[in-house]
Motif scaffolding. Structure first.
Motif, mmCIF file in Angstrom:
data_model
loop_
_atom_site.group_PDB
_atom_site.id
_atom_site.type_symbol
_atom_site.label_atom_id
_atom_site.label_comp_id
_atom_site.label_asym_id
_atom_site.label_seq_id
_atom_site.Cartn_x
_atom_site.Cartn_y
_atom_site.Cartn_z
ATOM 1 N N SER A 1 -64.111 3.162 -4.962
ATOM 2 C CA SER A 1 -63.366 3.451 -6.184
ATOM 3 C C SER A 1 -61.901 3.058 -6.040
ATOM 4 O O SER A 1 -61.290 2.500 -6.965
ATOM 5 N N PHE A 2 -61.344 3.323 -4.859
ATOM 6 C CA PHE A 2 -59.941 2.980 -4.618
ATOM 7 C C PHE A 2 -59.726 1.469 -4.632
ATOM 8 O O PHE A 2 -58.789 0.971 -5.266
ATOM 9 N N PHE A 3 -60.615 0.727 -3.951
ATOM 10 C CA PHE A 3 -60.463 -0.725 -3.913
ATOM 11 C C PHE A 3 -60.686 -1.349 -5.285
ATOM 12 O O PHE A 3 -60.002 -2.307 -5.657
ATOM 13 N N CYS A 4 -61.637 -0.800 -6.053
ATOM 14 C CA CYS A 4 -61.856 -1.301 -7.413
ATOM 15 C C CYS A 4 -60.636 -1.054 -8.281
ATOM 16 O O CYS A 4 -60.240 -1.909 -9.094
ATOM 17 N N TRP A 5 -60.026 0.117 -8.130
ATOM 18 C CA TRP A 5 -58.808 0.429 -8.877
ATOM 19 C C TRP A 5 -57.684 -0.526 -8.510
ATOM 20 O O TRP A 5 -56.944 -1.008 -9.382
ATOM 21 N N CYS A 6 -57.553 -0.827 -7.209
ATOM 22 C CA CYS A 6 -56.515 -1.763 -6.755
ATOM 23 C C CYS A 6 -56.751 -3.157 -7.324
ATOM 24 O O CYS A 6 -55.808 -3.846 -7.746
ATOM 25 N N CYS A 7 -58.031 -3.579 -7.348
ATOM 26 C CA CYS A 7 -58.361 -4.911 -7.874
ATOM 27 C C CYS A 7 -58.070 -4.996 -9.366
ATOM 28 O O CYS A 7 -57.540 -6.010 -9.850
ATOM 29 N N ARG A 8 -58.406 -3.944 -10.110
ATOM 30 C CA ARG A 8 -58.150 -3.946 -11.538
ATOM 31 C C ARG A 8 -56.647 -3.969 -11.834
ATOM 32 O O ARG A 8 -56.181 -4.667 -12.730
ATOM 33 N N ARG A 9 -55.902 -3.214 -11.049
ATOM 34 C CA ARG A 9 -54.454 -3.183 -11.250
ATOM 35 C C ARG A 9 -53.827 -4.533 -10.935
ATOM 36 O O ARG A 9 -52.912 -4.981 -11.639
ATOM 37 N N LYS A 10 -54.356 -5.188 -9.876
ATOM 38 C CA LYS A 10 -53.832 -6.511 -9.517
ATOM 39 C C LYS A 10 -54.171 -7.549 -10.581
ATOM 40 O O LYS A 10 -53.379 -8.429 -10.898
ATOM 41 N N ALA A 11 -55.389 -7.412 -11.154
ATOM 42 C CA ALA A 11 -55.808 -8.371 -12.183
ATOM 43 C C ALA A 11 -55.021 -8.205 -13.475
ATOM 44 O O ALA A 11 -54.823 -9.182 -14.224
#
Length: 362
Positions: free
Chosen positions: A350-360
């Motif tokens: 969940s944390f890595f997905c959140w980081c990826c979405r924020r970066k995108a």
């Protein structure tokens, strides 16, 4: 190293050599600082992750989980103040260049959390013993009982460990003579030395030696109960197999449910024993050398440069083991519980997905 370190003449060849004024080499200080620095970062991240995982997961809410959260909080606090102890044992050994408050504060947190951890391990082991030996009585222990117990432990340990150490410890820069000169600048104050000797002869056996003995005895008792239960199960296997076989003949679904429940119960007991063994083992690895050194250090002070080097080696070794044991705890929590591992993976994903979405979205 210390720019004020004096020069001495070597009587064997008449040359002048620079002395460091430290009972260790520059290379040793760098190695220790890097090693303990890595442990501090890992301890902060791992214990924070464990607290977050248990707090966010409904599957992990139990009396044991509350004690694990509290243990992680204790280890996290120790990891946060560990940089001051790294400095204390390396470049701040002779001259503490930062405010005296940080010396007192770090010792207060250090001893406070050490007491908390020791008492928590005893309570955790006692709960495991109760769960195995007296399961009906154990079910009467609710989460609010555990919360009250944990709060009382933290309060008592603060009064018994944090406050006395903050009062008796500090920075002693004038260390040219006496026993104080044999130890780091941030240590027990010379005026408080007699009080501290009395204190550590009374408090350390209560908060360290007694928990070590109790944890060992309780762990052996848990092992004995577990062995007896396994033996009883083996003796009743024939009747159980016949019963399940009959159920399979009359009602295959009922029979399969019994098999699954028996299997799950056996797995839970095995994981419980494994978790207790790992936690107790980690506790002994870290706190047994620490306790021995604390009793030894102020009872047999170093008298020669060789003694001072040996004392530094002993002191830094037990501190590394203490930090190492606190790094092991979050790993052991995951090793001993499949549910914990699954929930940790879920939180990390969940944390890595959140980081990826924020970066995108940038």
């Amino acid at each position: 190293m210390d720019p004020t370190a004096p020069s001495v003449t070597n009587s064997t060849n008449g040359t002048t050599e620079e002395t460091t004024g430290f009972p260790f080499s520059h290379e040793a200080a760098v190695f220790v600082a890097c090693l303990l620095g890595i442990m501090a970062v890992f301890g902060i991240l791992a214990n924070t992750l464990t607290i977050v995982v248990i707090t966010m997961s409904r599957k992990l809410r139990s009396v044991f989980s509350l004690f694990i959260i509290s243990l992680c909080a204790s280890d996290l606090a120790s990891a946060l103040v560990s940089p001051f102890f790294i400095y204390r044992r390396t470049w701040g050994f002779n001259f503490w260049m930062i405010p005296d408050f940080f010396c007192k504060f770090s010792w207060c947190i250090h001893m406070w959390t050490n007491y908390v951890t020791a008492i928590h391990i005893v309570c955790f082991a006692a709960l495991r013993l109760c769960a195995i030996a007296r399961p009906i009585q154990f079910r009467e222990i609710k989460q609010h009982h555990a919360q009250i117990c944990i709060a009382v432990i933290w309060f008592i340990c603060f009064l018994a460990g944090g406050v006395p150490l903050a009062v008796m410890f500090g920075v002693e820069q004038d260390r040219d003579s006496g026993i104080v000169g044999k130890f780091p600048a941030c240590a027990v104050l010379e005026d408080s030395l007699d009080d501290f000797k009395l204190y550590h002869y009374v408090a350390y056996p209560i908060f360290f030696f007694l928990p070590i003995i109790l944890v060992t005895v309780i762990s052996v008792a848990v092992g004995v109960f577990f062995y007896k239960r396994q033996k009883q199960k083996q003796e009743s296997n024939l009747s159980s197999v016949k019963s399940v076989s009959q159920d399979l003949v009359t009602d295959s679904k009922n029979g399969l449910n019994k098999i699954n429940k028996t299997k799950k119960k056996a797995e839970n007991e095995t994981f419980a024993i494994l978790q207790l063994s790992l936690i107790v083992g980690s506790f002994l690895i870290g706190y047994l050398p620490f306790t021995i050194y604390q009793l030894y250090g102020y009872t047999v002070p170093p008298e020669s440069p060789k003694d001072e080097r040996n004392d530094w080696n002993f002191g830094i070794s037990e501190y590394i083991l203490l930090r190492f044991s606190e790094c092991l705890n979050p790993i052991f929590y995951n090793l001993a519980s499949k549910t914990m591992r699954d929930e940790t993976k879920r939180v990390l994903n969940s944390f890595f997905c959140w980081c990826c979405r924020r970066k995108a979205n940038r």
